[in-house]
Structures are given as structure tokens and as C-alpha cells.
Write an enzyme that holds these catalytic residues in place. Structure first.
Site, PDB file in Angstrom:
ATOM      1  N   TRP A 477       0.859  -1.192   0.000  1.00  0.00           N
ATOM      2  CA  TRP A 477       0.000   0.000   0.000  1.00  0.00           C
ATOM      3  C   TRP A 477       0.887   1.231   0.000  1.00  0.00           C
ATOM      4  CZ3 TRP A 477      -5.528   0.561   1.616  1.00  0.00           C
ATOM      5  CH2 TRP A 477      -5.896   1.900   1.738  1.00  0.00           C
ATOM      6  N   ASP A 478       0.894   1.943  -1.109  1.00  0.00           N
ATOM      7  CA  ASP A 478       1.807   3.077  -1.267  1.00  0.00           C
ATOM      8  C   ASP A 478       1.057   4.399  -1.134  1.00  0.00           C
ATOM      9  OD1 ASP A 478       4.201   4.360  -1.737  1.00  0.00           O
ATOM     10  OD2 ASP A 478       4.659   3.215  -3.548  1.00  0.00           O
ATOM     11  N   ASP A 532       4.964   4.408  10.840  1.00  0.00           N
ATOM     12  CA  ASP A 532       4.533   4.819  12.170  1.00  0.00           C
ATOM     13  C   ASP A 532       3.754   3.686  12.821  1.00  0.00           C
ATOM     14  OD1 ASP A 532       1.635   5.141  11.443  1.00  0.00           O
ATOM     15  OD2 ASP A 532       2.461   6.695  10.133  1.00  0.00           O
ATOM     16  N   GLU A 612      26.916 -14.703  -7.944  1.00  0.00           N
ATOM     17  CA  GLU A 612      25.916 -13.937  -7.190  1.00  0.00           C
ATOM     18  C   GLU A 612      24.697 -14.807  -6.889  1.00  0.00           C
ATOM     19  OE1 GLU A 612      26.490  -9.311  -8.484  1.00  0.00           O
ATOM     20  OE2 GLU A 612      25.832 -10.700 -10.051  1.00  0.00           O
TER      21      GLU A 612
HETATM   22  C1  GLA Z   1       7.272   4.416  -4.272  1.00  0.00           C
HETATM   23  C2  GLA Z   1       7.690   3.179  -3.526  1.00  0.00           C
HETATM   24  C3  GLA Z   1       8.538   2.314  -4.399  1.00  0.00           C
HETATM   25  C4  GLA Z   1       7.776   1.942  -5.642  1.00  0.00           C
HETATM   26  C5  GLA Z   1       7.314   3.189  -6.353  1.00  0.00           C
HETATM   27  C6  GLA Z   1       6.361   2.867  -7.489  1.00  0.00           C
HETATM   28  O1  GLA Z   1       8.339   5.258  -4.493  1.00  0.00           O
HETATM   29  O2  GLA Z   1       8.338   3.500  -2.351  1.00  0.00           O
HETATM   30  O3  GLA Z   1       8.957   1.167  -3.716  1.00  0.00           O
HETATM   31  O4  GLA Z   1       6.676   1.142  -5.280  1.00  0.00           O
HETATM   32  O5  GLA Z   1       6.617   4.073  -5.476  1.00  0.00           O
HETATM   33  O6  GLA Z   1       5.930   3.970  -8.157  1.00  0.00           O
END
Ligand code: GLA
Length: 725
Positions: A477-478, A532, A612
């Protein structure tokens, strides 16, 4: 332990395993704070002194006693307008326009269990784990009431505070300032520790002596912010990681906040935590109530380490919820730094296939799967799958990823709207913007008015329609901008808008949780802009920062760890040169740093060398082994990466039998001197055996003399040691 009331002197004592908190209802009905700190016994009212102080007024009903002034006395809930000219927790504007609220004690109630808050996050606990004290106060003139809520979790050394304000009078009032906790100290020197930052460099530890005047941290950005975290520590000047007295104040809220600390004219220190006054003026008509979000308090007489562990335990077990609260989280790969917006269904499946081959457990499809979004200028609000870009339906993509043996997760940003979206074209008035003015754009997007239920309902239905297309087991959820244009086209009063907005976000999250109880939600706000305690109630993990550079992360995670548990800190291994700093660090180092949180990857495995990939396999194996300890163990900061040559920390199991030490060399010099890592929290008399080398050490030796790190050539080398009793 718990809550006791002493009738004769009307003293309340809140007792936890190691702390005492005490206050008194005095002869005039004011709540006078007496003491908070290390456990003591007896009545602490002897600490109060009364002198005639010039320019510090006296309440009328003290009948000419010029030595009684609320400007000098320590208080539980000091209001504006009572002759206390320091920072106060409550400002009410009354129906007649005056700014006065004179709250006096009416009654109280002690119950088992921990109070909950309608529509707001709060620490929870069972009847045997906690007690609640409710103290009812009332203004005799306006009939404005406040119920002070105290939650006591004795085993955790945690006390919580929240307040319900009710308008019992006929006139509309405005609550113009509302804080839920106040710590009044009668004397002494203190340092203020706060966590400042910026996008991609959040929660830097800062320590400053408290001086006369006001020191404050706050957010007026609508979210709790990258710039200042809603958590503050007050510490005696000699306090360090292992010793000294310190107090934590953590706001359980995800919007505008302010923590104000003032050293007053009498060298007394007051700290308050609550809502920011910015854009805030909450109307209350007769019979309406308003809840001031919760503040979590803790005291440690054993330095910052103990303080952090008190908070970590409380947040892990009594704030985070859901299936994943106690469960090790799946190792994920996120498509963002792998592909940004430039993926197809095929490339996502390729990433999933590579990930599956390396033991990764979940694929997260980040931004760019909806509307016509191929960059960050459009389509927010249009939560319809871009099947053309994916080359299939979402359901098919999820199935293919699942068939490869991976769980599927998806990114959403529900609170936002792009001007270039069908949603905006249909409902331009759903965005927050001020009539006759152009809105402030950020990332070319506007903010939806989440205080309005019809808007939340629309977005909820659209997003659920996507989630229902398949077996989605995780949501990121951004929230990618600050809120500037505080105006609702619904006619809602502007002074309540941002609070109602945050409650709208909580309502949406709660509905998601109810509908998808097994879904793992990860919070995010341009990385750590809404990291938070409020969010932790809905999302047990939060993307810590958009900065994935392992060396910067040492500082970001160090600052974050003062308040928040490792189980909540989203941390990923990304590609080098790092996309935010250009720095090159070894793969092993990136893994060790990311294992200080909920572990994952954020890169294209297809571009890794065989060496890697071998390292990735080792990391996955190591994480599986150590994850329960990382998730549930006690966290110890062993160095300060802001100043030391080495960044080091350890997880120790509660029974002190298992220890995972991590160390990263930050600075390299010619003819290096040896760094010794001194452990903490072990059983001194027990023998610990290093699993890899077979060497044994006593707990006391490890804590007193430490363990030498090898001197090896190479930049940013990292070490992980697993010791068992
Ligand atoms: C924010 C988030 C990133 C990514 C971008 C996508 O910056 O923190 O991790 O999900 O949005 O637009």
C-alpha cells in the site's frame, strides 16, 4: 502491578514491572502529575512545591492563594486558558468565541483489559495482560468533557494514553489543538532524541539537549512523513545504549502530528505528543465526540536498548495483528528495481521463474500494471488491469506465478488520482484542491478525498475486483506525495479534513483486512514516509526506505530500530551499482543488511552472475534459518553506524540461547586496526559456541571483551555469526 487508587489522597498509581506512574486529583479537581520513572513506592505528592511566582496566575477558586498556579504545577492534561502558559495539550474554542477549557475531575473507572478506539489504531491486550483507567473531567461552564484513557501493560513496561473529548453543552465548539500525552518533569536535564530525514534517507538519529524555549518535531504533510517520525525519546544526558534513564513517546497515528518539548521558566520540562495544529480545527456539536489518537509511553532505566526492546515487544505482540503477526514472512522479490514500469507478463514470469529457482517465495508486481501507466504521470485511480501490457489477464498472470511455486503480491496506491485518468475526468471534484486555485502537483498526482466514504467505496470496489481475480496474498500500500490542498468538495469543514482523511485510510485498511484476513499488507509511502505505529496496526511490515543502498540502510535501519521492531522493517537486496547512490557493495553485505528486517529482493535475477546466484541461495537458506530469531528475538544495537567504523547489531532469543551477530565494515583504511564487537544481553555464565568456527566463548567474555572482526581486504565487507549456548 496494574492500576491502584488511593481514596484518601485521591492518588492514582499505575505500576508496571519496572516503572511507576503517579498522579493526583487535588483539592480543586485538577489532575496533578506526580511522578513517572523507575519503580518507587509511596506517595509522591511530597515533590510538589508552592511559591508565589510573579506573572503565573492563580485559579479563582484557590481563594487568593498566590502560591497555587497551574503555570508551575506538573499536570496530566493541561489546557489552554487555565493560567498555564506553557505548551498545552488541548485548546478549545467555545461557542462564545473564547479559548478556555477548564477541566475538573468528575469520576473514574478501573477495568481489566485495554481500551480500544473506534476507527483508530491502538495497542490491544487481554483482560489478564492489561488494565484501563478512565478519568472523566468536565468544564463546569461549557460542559465539555474529556475522558482520559490510560492503558497499562505491566509486563511490557508500557503505558498508553488517549483521550475522548465530548461536547456536553448546547453550543458548537472547535477543538483547535489535541494531544494525548503530557510528561511533566519537575527538574533535571534532558536530551531530546528525534528521527529526522527526507525521502530515501529517513529516520536519522538526532540528539540535542533540551534548552529553554520550545523544541518540536512535526508533520503537516498529511502523512506522518519522511521528515520527522512521530516518536521521540527524552533521556538523561548520561544515557547510552546500556544505561541511564529515558522515556519513549510514540504516537499511534499516521497523519499530522507534533511533539513539543519545552523547558520552562522554572527549569521544568514538559513534553507533549499529539495532533499537529496545522490545518486542524475540529468542530463538535452537542453530543459529539472526538478521539485524540493514542500515545505509547515507556520508561527504561537501562538505556536506549531496553527502551527499544520494550517498544518492539509491545508493537510486535500488541499492535500488529493478523496471521502474519507472529509468522515468518515470505521472502519476496519486488519488480520495482528489477524493471520499474517496463515489464510485460512474460518478463514478470521470467523473474518469477528465476526467483523460484533460487528459493524466493513470493513475487510482488509493483507499480505499472493498471490503466495505461508506463510512467508515473497517469492512471492513478484507474484500477483496471492493463491486459495489453501483461499480455494476459491478471488472473492468468497470478496463476502462472503460482504454478511456478511462488505466492503473488501486488502494489496499489489507493489514495491517489492522476489528472490523466478516467476517474479524474469523471470526478474532478474527488481530488483535494481549492476552488479557483490550481492544486500543488507532486509526482504529477493529486490526492483523493479519502474523508468521503463514497470515494473510498469506489476505490475499494475497483481494487477488490482486481484482488478477486486470483490468489493475491500480499498488498503493498503506497502513498507517494504529501497533502497540500486541504479542501473538500463535500462541504466538510477543512479543520477536520485531514483527521477524517486518516480515519478514512484506516477504515479502508480495516475493510481490506476483514475481507482478506490472510493477506499480508506492507505499508509504504515513497519508502518510509508513513512508517509509524498507526500503520503497524494494519500492516505488520512497512517498506523502510526507497533507498536500498546497504551502507545508507545501516543508518536508516539504525534510526528506525530505536522505535520499531525488525519484523516491521521492509529490507531488500538490490542491484549494484545501487540505483539511489551508485555505490557498489558486495552481494553478501547487501544480504546481511537486509536480514535486519523482513527480507526480500528488488532486482532482476536474470542479470546476476552465477557467483551472485550462489550467494542468493545461501542468503535464502540463512534467512530461513534465522528468520524466527530475527522476527521474535531481542534486538541489540552494538555500534553507531553514524560515527563508528563498523555497523553492528545482534538478535538474541528471549531465552538467551541463540545469538545472531551482524557486522558491516563501513570504513576501510591502510594497516587497519582491529574492531571488537561487544555483545549485550547474553547469559554471562553460559558458554556460546560459534556454529561456523566451532570456537566457544563465555557470555561474559563476549560482552566484556568482545569478539575481533577479521581484517580483510575489500570494501564494505560484512560478517554474520551465529552463536548458540
Ligand atoms: C514508491 C515506492 C517504491 C515503488 C514506487 C512505485 O516510491 O516507495 O517502492 O513502489 O513508489 O511507483
Amino acid at each position: 502491578m496494574g492500576i491502584a487508587y488511593q481514596e484518601e489522597k485521591r492518588i492514582f498509581t499505575l505500576e508496571t514491572a519496572s516503572t511507576t506512574y503517579q498522579f493526583q486529583v487535588d483539592a480543586y479537581g485538577f489532575l496533578i502529575h506526580l511522578y513517572y520513572g523507575k519503580k518507587v513506592s509511596g506517595d509522591m505528592d511530597y515533590l510538589l512545591t508552592y511559591y508565589d511566582r510573579g506573572f503565573s496566575g492563580n485559579p479563582y477558586d484557590v481563594q487568593g492563594d498566590r502560591t497555587y498556579s497551574l503555570d508551575a504545577l506538573p499536570q496530566e492534561f493541561p489546557e489552554r486558558g487555565t493560567g498555564d502558559f506553557r505548551v498545552t495539550v488541548l485548546t478549545v474554542q467555545n461557542g462564545d468565541g473564547s479559548y478556555c477549557c477548564d477541566l475538573r475531575y468528575k469520576s473514574h473507572k478501573i477495568t481489566d483489559g485495554k481500551y480500544g478506539l473506534e476507527g483508530l489504531p491502538a495497542v490491544y491486550a487481554s483482560d489478564t495482560e492489561a488494565q484501563t483507567l478512565e478519568v472523566l473531567l468536565e468544564d463546569p461552564v461549557t460542559k465539555v468533557q474529556a475522558v482520559l484513557l490510560y492503558g497499562v501493560l505491566p509486563e511490557y513496561d508500557i503505558i498508553t494514553r488517549s483521550v475522548r473529548i465530548a461536547n456536553g453543552g448546547p453550543d458548537r465548539i472547535y477543538v483547535n489543538k489535541a494531544a494525548s500525552a503530557c510528561l511533566d518533569f519537575l527538574d533535571g536535564e534532558y536530551d531530546m532524541i528525534s528521527f529526522y530525514g527526507r525521502h530515501a534517507m529517513e529516520r536519522n538519529f538526532q540528539r540535542t539537549p533540551i534548552h529553554h524555549g520550545k523544541q518540536a518535531v512535526r508533520s503537516s504533510r498529511g502523512a506522518s512523513s519522511h521528515q520527522y517520525n512521530p516518536a521521540v525519546i527524552l533521556a538523561r544526558p548520561n544515557t547510552d545504549e546500556k544505561s541511564g534513564g529515558c522515556y519513549g513517546m510514540v504516537f499511534v497515528y499516521s497523519g499530522n502530528f507534533e511533539c513539543e518539548i519545552e523547558k520552562d521558566q522554572f527549569n521544568q520540562t514538559r513534553a507533549i505528543m499529539g495532533l499537529s495544529e496545522a490545518f486542524f480545527s475540529y468542530p463538535l456539536d452537542e453530543g459529539e465526540t472526538f478521539v485524540i489518537p493514542e500515545t505509547v509511553l515507556t520508561y527504561s532505566d537501562q538505556g536506549f536498548g531496553r527502551l527499544s526492546r520494550n517498544l518492539h515487544r509491545c508493537f510486535r505482540r500488541h499492535l500488529c495483528r493478523g496471521r502474519y503477526r507472529d509468522q515468518v514472512r515470505p521472502i519476496l522479490v519486488n519488480s520495482w528495481e528489477a524493471d520499474y514500469f517496463h515489464f510485460t507478463g512474460e518478463s514478470i514470469c521470467r523473474l518469477a521463474k528465476e526467483a523460484a529457482g533460487l528459493g524466493v517465495e513470493m513475487l510482488v508486481l509493483d507499480d505499472g500494471w493498471f490503466g495505461k501507466r508506463d510512467d508515473d504521470n497517469s492512471s492513478l485511480g484507474d484500477w483496471t488491469v492493463n491486459e495489453e501490457k501483461l499480455g494476459c489477464t491478471m488472473g492468468e498472470l497470478i496463476r502462472r506465478v503460482n504454478d511456478l511455486g511462488l505466492k503473488f503480491g501486488i502494489w496499489i496506491e489507493p489514495e491517489m488520482i492522476s489528472e490523466d485518468s478516467d476517474l479524474y475526468r469523471a470526478h474532478p471534484d474527488w481530488a483535494l484542491k481549492i476552488p479557483r486555485r490550481n492544486p500543488i502537483r507532486a509526482r504529477n498526482q493529486l490526492v483523493l478525498d479519502f474523508s468521503r466514504k463514497e470515494i473510498r467505496d469506489h476505490v475499494f470496489d475497483a481494487i477488490c475486483a482486481v484482488l478477486d481475480q486470483g490468489n493475491v496474498e500480499y498488498i503493498k500500500w503506497d502513498m507517494n506525495r504529501s497533502i497540500n490542498d486541504v479542501y473538500s468538495w463535500s462541504g466538510r469543514e477543512h479543520g477536520r479534513l485531514l483527521y477524517d482523511y486518516v480515519l478514512g485510510v484506516y477504515d479502508f485498511l480495516e475493510r481490506l483486512i476483514q475481507r482478506y484476513p490472510d493477506m499480508l499488507i506492507e505499508g509504504c509511502c515513497g519508502g518510509g514516509g508513513r512508517f509509524d505505529a498507526g500503520m503497524l496496526y494494519y500492516a505488520p511490515q512497512i517498506w523502510c526506505s526507497d533507498n536500498t543502498d546497504a551502507i545508507d540502510r545501516l543508518e536508516i535501519q539504525y534510526g528506525t530500530s530505536f522505535i520499531y521492531p525488525a519484523s516491521s522493517i521492509g529490507a531488500h537486496v538490490s542491484a549494484v551499482p545501487n540505483h539511489q547512490t551508485g555505490r557498489i557493495t558486495p552481494m553478501r553485505t547487501r544480504g546481511i543488511v537486509a536480514m535486519a528486517g523482513t527480507f526480500g529482493y528488488e532486482l532482476d535475477f536474470g542479470r546476476l552472475s552465477e557467483d551472485e546466484k550462489r550467494e542468493v541461495r545461501l542468503q535464502v537458506e540463512a534467512y530461513h534459518k534465522y528468520a524466527p530469531l530475527i522476527q521474535n528475538g531481542d534486538y541489540y544495537r552494538l555500534t553507531n553506524p553514524q560515527t563508528d567504523e563498523v555497523g553492528a547489531w545482534a538478535f538474541v532469543s528471549e531465552d538467551k540461547k541463540d545469538v545472531l551477530i551482524s557486522a558491516v565494515m563501513i570504513r576501510r583504511h591502510g594497516n587497519m586496526t582491529v574492531n571488537y564487537i561487544r555483545l549485550q544481553g547474553l547469559a554471562p555464565e553460559k558458554i556460546y559456541r560459534d556454529e561456523k568456527t566451532g570456537k566457544s566463548y563465555s557470555g561474559a567474555a563476549l560482552m566484556e571483551a568482545g569478539i575481533p572482526l577479521p581484517i580483510e581486504e575489500g570494501e564494505y565487507l560484512a560478517y554474520q555469526m551465529y552463536l548458540r549456548q
